[in-house]
Motif scaffolding. Structure first.
Motif, PDB file in Angstrom:
ATOM      1  N   MET A   1       0.840  -1.164   0.000  1.00  0.00           N
ATOM      2  CA  MET A   1       0.000   0.000   0.000  1.00  0.00           C
ATOM      3  C   MET A   1       0.892   1.236   0.000  1.00  0.00           C
ATOM      4  SD  MET A   1      -2.838   1.414   2.771  1.00  0.00           S
ATOM      5  CE  MET A   1      -2.508   0.100   3.846  1.00  0.00           C
ATOM      6  N   ARG A   2       0.432   2.255  -0.730  1.00  0.00           N
ATOM      7  CA  ARG A   2       1.157   3.518  -0.769  1.00  0.00           C
ATOM      8  C   ARG A   2       0.181   4.642  -0.464  1.00  0.00           C
ATOM      9  NH1 ARG A   2       5.685   3.133  -5.338  1.00  0.00           N
ATOM     10  NH2 ARG A   2       6.161   0.967  -4.930  1.00  0.00           N
ATOM     11  N   VAL A   3       0.604   5.536   0.363  1.00  0.00           N
ATOM     12  CA  VAL A   3      -0.184   6.723   0.669  1.00  0.00           C
ATOM     13  C   VAL A   3       0.481   7.885  -0.062  1.00  0.00           C
ATOM     14  CG1 VAL A   3      -1.002   8.265   2.477  1.00  0.00           C
ATOM     15  CG2 VAL A   3      -0.854   5.812   2.909  1.00  0.00           C
ATOM     16  N   VAL A   4      -0.312   8.598  -0.836  1.00  0.00           N
ATOM     17  CA  VAL A   4       0.214   9.697  -1.636  1.00  0.00           C
ATOM     18  C   VAL A   4      -0.342  10.998  -1.073  1.00  0.00           C
ATOM     19  CG1 VAL A   4       0.370  10.655  -3.957  1.00  0.00           C
ATOM     20  CG2 VAL A   4       0.271   8.174  -3.640  1.00  0.00           C
ATOM     21  N   ASP A   5       0.537  11.926  -0.741  1.00  0.00           N
ATOM     22  CA  ASP A   5       0.076  13.177  -0.134  1.00  0.00           C
ATOM     23  C   ASP A   5      -0.405  14.169  -1.194  1.00  0.00           C
ATOM     24  OD1 ASP A   5       2.380  14.255  -1.192  1.00  0.00           O
ATOM     25  OD2 ASP A   5       3.086  15.100   0.677  1.00  0.00           O
ATOM     26  N   THR A   6      -0.959  15.259  -0.717  1.00  0.00           N
ATOM     27  CA  THR A   6      -1.588  16.241  -1.590  1.00  0.00           C
ATOM     28  C   THR A   6      -0.620  16.819  -2.617  1.00  0.00           C
ATOM     29  OG1 THR A   6      -3.056  16.793   0.230  1.00  0.00           O
ATOM     30  CG2 THR A   6      -2.992  18.332  -1.594  1.00  0.00           C
TER      31      THR A   6
END
Length: 43
Positions: A1-6
């Protein structure tokens, strides 16, 4: 899983050189998990 910021989303949507690099790292769209805070920042 990857969380991509704004900031990464903005680069991706603007089609910048950085955004093109980010696009290569994003999972398939049906696998996206976008945190609520990012959704709110984008709105």
């Amino acid at each position: 899983m990857r969380v991509v910021d704004t900031s990464a989303w903005l680069e991706y949507m603007n089609g910048s050189a950085t955004g093109q690099l980010i696009a290569a790292e994003l999972p398939l769209r049906h696998e996206w998990l976008v945190p609520t805070i990012v959704q709110l920042e984008m709105a």
